[in-house]
Design an enzyme around this catalytic site. Structure first.
Site, mmCIF file in Angstrom:
data_model
loop_
_atom_site.group_PDB
_atom_site.id
_atom_site.type_symbol
_atom_site.label_atom_id
_atom_site.label_comp_id
_atom_site.label_asym_id
_atom_site.label_seq_id
_atom_site.Cartn_x
_atom_site.Cartn_y
_atom_site.Cartn_z
ATOM 1 N N GLY A 23 -3.277 3.503 7.845
ATOM 2 C CA GLY A 23 -2.628 2.341 7.885
ATOM 3 C C GLY A 23 -2.320 2.530 9.119
ATOM 4 O O GLY A 23 -2.666 3.324 10.363
ATOM 5 N N HIS A 49 -0.747 -1.103 -4.502
ATOM 6 C CA HIS A 49 -2.216 -0.949 -4.063
ATOM 7 C C HIS A 49 -2.308 0.876 -3.722
ATOM 8 O O HIS A 49 -1.559 1.125 -2.611
ATOM 9 C CB HIS A 49 -2.226 -1.626 -2.745
ATOM 10 C CG HIS A 49 -3.487 -1.587 -2.143
ATOM 11 N ND1 HIS A 49 -4.862 -1.977 -2.582
ATOM 12 C CD2 HIS A 49 -4.066 -1.209 -0.979
ATOM 13 C CE1 HIS A 49 -5.979 -1.963 -1.704
ATOM 14 N NE2 HIS A 49 -5.292 -1.323 -0.646
ATOM 15 N N ASP A 84 -6.673 -6.600 3.478
ATOM 16 C CA ASP A 84 -5.851 -4.755 3.417
ATOM 17 C C ASP A 84 -6.979 -4.110 4.531
ATOM 18 O O ASP A 84 -7.445 -4.309 5.612
ATOM 19 C CB ASP A 84 -7.471 -3.496 1.869
ATOM 20 C CG ASP A 84 -6.328 -2.509 2.554
ATOM 21 O OD1 ASP A 84 -5.455 -2.261 2.985
ATOM 22 O OD2 ASP A 84 -6.677 -1.985 2.017
ATOM 23 N N GLY A 85 -5.554 -4.800 5.401
ATOM 24 C CA GLY A 85 -5.746 -3.362 7.139
ATOM 25 C C GLY A 85 -4.990 -4.863 8.113
ATOM 26 O O GLY A 85 -5.292 -5.710 8.648
ATOM 27 N N GLY A 86 -3.884 -4.311 8.705
ATOM 28 C CA GLY A 86 -2.885 -5.042 9.092
ATOM 29 C C GLY A 86 -2.560 -6.593 9.152
ATOM 30 O O GLY A 86 -2.286 -7.165 10.128
ATOM 31 N N SER A 125 1.109 -0.994 0.000
ATOM 32 C CA SER A 125 -0.045 -0.108 0.233
ATOM 33 C C SER A 125 0.754 1.410 0.170
ATOM 34 O O SER A 125 1.807 1.192 1.577
ATOM 35 C CB SER A 125 -0.938 0.434 1.161
ATOM 36 O OG SER A 125 -1.631 0.927 1.075
ATOM 37 N N MET A 127 -12.240 5.091 -1.280
ATOM 38 C CA MET A 127 -12.763 5.081 -0.382
ATOM 39 C C MET A 127 -13.437 6.638 -0.668
ATOM 40 O O MET A 127 -13.172 7.556 0.439
ATOM 41 C CB MET A 127 -12.109 4.997 1.266
ATOM 42 C CG MET A 127 -11.713 3.348 1.082
ATOM 43 S SD MET A 127 -9.541 3.661 2.381
ATOM 44 C CE MET A 127 -8.481 3.203 0.742
ATOM 45 N N SER A 183 2.236 -0.574 6.626
ATOM 46 C CA SER A 183 3.216 -0.750 7.381
ATOM 47 C C SER A 183 4.460 -1.326 7.351
ATOM 48 O O SER A 183 5.466 -1.381 7.003
ATOM 49 C CB SER A 183 3.051 -0.318 8.987
ATOM 50 O OG SER A 183 1.679 -0.792 8.874
ATOM 51 N N MET A 217 -11.969 -6.046 4.006
ATOM 52 C CA MET A 217 -11.290 -4.792 5.080
ATOM 53 C C MET A 217 -10.431 -5.493 6.175
ATOM 54 O O MET A 217 -12.110 -5.860 6.933
ATOM 55 C CB MET A 217 -12.444 -3.588 5.237
ATOM 56 C CG MET A 217 -11.685 -2.574 3.749
ATOM 57 S SD MET A 217 -10.358 -1.593 3.399
ATOM 58 C CE MET A 217 -9.116 -1.230 4.850
ATOM 59 N N HIS A 269 -7.986 1.366 -4.437
ATOM 60 C CA HIS A 269 -9.194 1.423 -4.060
ATOM 61 C C HIS A 269 -9.228 2.441 -3.126
ATOM 62 O O HIS A 269 -9.242 3.420 -2.948
ATOM 63 C CB HIS A 269 -8.597 0.281 -2.800
ATOM 64 C CG HIS A 269 -9.306 0.539 -1.197
ATOM 65 N ND1 HIS A 269 -8.788 0.083 0.146
ATOM 66 C CD2 HIS A 269 -10.507 0.249 -1.594
ATOM 67 C CE1 HIS A 269 -9.511 -0.497 1.331
ATOM 68 N NE2 HIS A 269 -10.973 0.281 0.215
ATOM 69 N N MET A 285 -8.609 8.366 -0.696
ATOM 70 C CA MET A 285 -9.562 8.325 0.889
ATOM 71 C C MET A 285 -9.935 10.246 0.924
ATOM 72 O O MET A 285 -9.213 10.937 0.218
ATOM 73 C CB MET A 285 -9.053 8.838 1.889
ATOM 74 C CG MET A 285 -8.049 6.645 2.302
ATOM 75 S SD MET A 285 -7.169 7.571 3.747
ATOM 76 C CE MET A 285 -6.565 5.447 3.683
ATOM 77 N N ASP A 288 -4.820 4.283 -2.223
ATOM 78 C CA ASP A 288 -5.705 4.023 -1.167
ATOM 79 C C ASP A 288 -5.891 5.318 -1.152
ATOM 80 O O ASP A 288 -5.562 6.852 -1.277
ATOM 81 C CB ASP A 288 -4.993 4.200 -0.432
ATOM 82 C CG ASP A 288 -5.016 2.234 1.038
ATOM 83 O OD1 ASP A 288 -6.051 1.530 0.390
ATOM 84 O OD2 ASP A 288 -3.820 2.317 1.067
HETATM 85 C C1 DX5 Z 1 -6.315 1.321 5.371
HETATM 86 C C2 DX5 Z 1 -5.998 1.112 4.111
HETATM 87 C C3 DX5 Z 1 -5.144 -0.307 3.361
HETATM 88 C C4 DX5 Z 1 -3.639 0.724 4.037
HETATM 89 C C5 DX5 Z 1 -3.081 -0.671 4.890
HETATM 90 O O1 DX5 Z 1 -8.289 2.521 4.987
HETATM 91 O O2 DX5 Z 1 -7.684 0.702 2.849
HETATM 92 O O3 DX5 Z 1 -4.677 -0.175 2.304
HETATM 93 O O4 DX5 Z 1 -2.560 1.454 3.960
HETATM 94 O O5 DX5 Z 1 -2.408 -0.176 5.705
HETATM 95 P P1 DX5 Z 1 -1.107 -1.164 7.067
HETATM 96 O O6 DX5 Z 1 -1.188 -2.544 6.227
HETATM 97 O O7 DX5 Z 1 -0.330 0.122 7.587
HETATM 98 O O8 DX5 Z 1 -2.456 -1.324 7.511
HETATM 99 ZN ZN ZN Z 2 -6.605 -0.088 0.626
#
Ligand code: DX5
Ligand code: ZN
Length: 233
Positions: free
Chosen positions: A151, A40, A180-182, A15, A75, A203, A144, A73, A44, A42
């Site tokens: 992130g 990827h 996606d996420g964590g 990401s 959002m 991250s 998600m 992605h 927003m 993001d």
């Molecule tokens: C959150 C994003 C993710 C984010 C993931 O809204 O959609 O793609 O960047 O970041 P990590 O891998 O640090 O959770």
């Molecule tokens: Zn994402």
């Protein structure tokens, strides 16, 4: 490779949100050379999610720096007025949220009409059943595993059961299941075992800040996922 995973390739999708925006082109090149399969992206809007990132012009500026799949992605709500701009910016996949509404079929049909792969994403509180009616209109389902917007959040473990439900729903269809996420090297195996084939990591990939660290971070995630698929490393 076990039969269960034979259909869709394993994908690691860093990401870009977690990169250093002050040297975006260098970061895209570095993560490409470090072994990323998809980029990827993001997007927003400060409305659908409580944060603002970047839009089509920034993606267009990144495009010459990698030939990898650009996996957007979105959002954002509404999304329909912006789909063409993301397609023209060079996105290969365009994913919209089921919660962004109100006319999901129309959004997905519009993405395919632009010649791009259409994805649908589910927030952690949205059940898998919310996408049953559009499953034949999608090329990708993005589950998600954090609430979108930032992130660096912790993986919500109830996503695992949802991944299995989505996998059952997609059976026999050529649909990528992305999470996606964590995502980290520590949970990549269980995420993969639940049925995901595309792992987004921000991250966990960009920690260290150098191409060499990105390479070992991507390899650690890939190796954990590949062994859960029964693939040789
Ligand atoms: C959150 C994003 C993710 C984010 C993931 O809204 O959609 O793609 O960047 O970041 P990590 O891998 O640090 O959770
Ligand atoms: Zn994402």
């Amino acid at each position: 490779m076990t039969q269960a995973f034979a259909s869709r390739p394993l994908v690691i999708a860093p990401s870009i949100l977690a990169s250093d925006f002050a040297k975006l082109s260098d970061e895209v090149r570095a993560v490409d050379r470090a072994g990323a399969d998809w980029m990827h992206l993001d997007v927003m809007d400060g409305h659908f999610v409580p944060n603002i990132s970047f839009g089509p012009d920034v993606i267009k500026a990144m495009r010459p720096h990698s030939k990898k799949i650009f996996d957007a992605h979105l959002m954002i709500a509404p999304c329909d007025p912006y789909l063409e701009a993301f397609a023209k910016a060079g996105c290969d996949h365009i994913t919209v949220h089921v919660e962004a509404g109100p006319h999901l079929h129309r959004s997905l049909q519009a993405i395919r009409a632009l010649g791009k792969k259409a994805g649908v994403s589910l927030n952690p509180a949205t059940p898998a059943s919310a996408i049953e009616h559009v499953i034949d209109l999608v090329d990708l389902v993005l589950v998600m595993s954090v609430n979108p917007g930032f992130g660096g959040q912790s993986f919500i473990s109830s996503a695992l059961e949802k991944i299995s439900n989505v996998r059952a729903m997609c059976a026999g269809r050529p649909i990528d299941i992305e999470v996606d996420g964590g995502v980290t090297a520590n949970n990549a195996a269980e995420i993969t075992a639940a049925g995901a084939n595309a792992l987004v990591a921000g991250s966990a990939v960009f920690k260290g800040g150098t191409m060499e660290s990105y390479k070992s971070n991507i390899a650690a995630i890939r190796n954990a996922a590949a062994s859960a698929r029964g693939e040789a490393i």
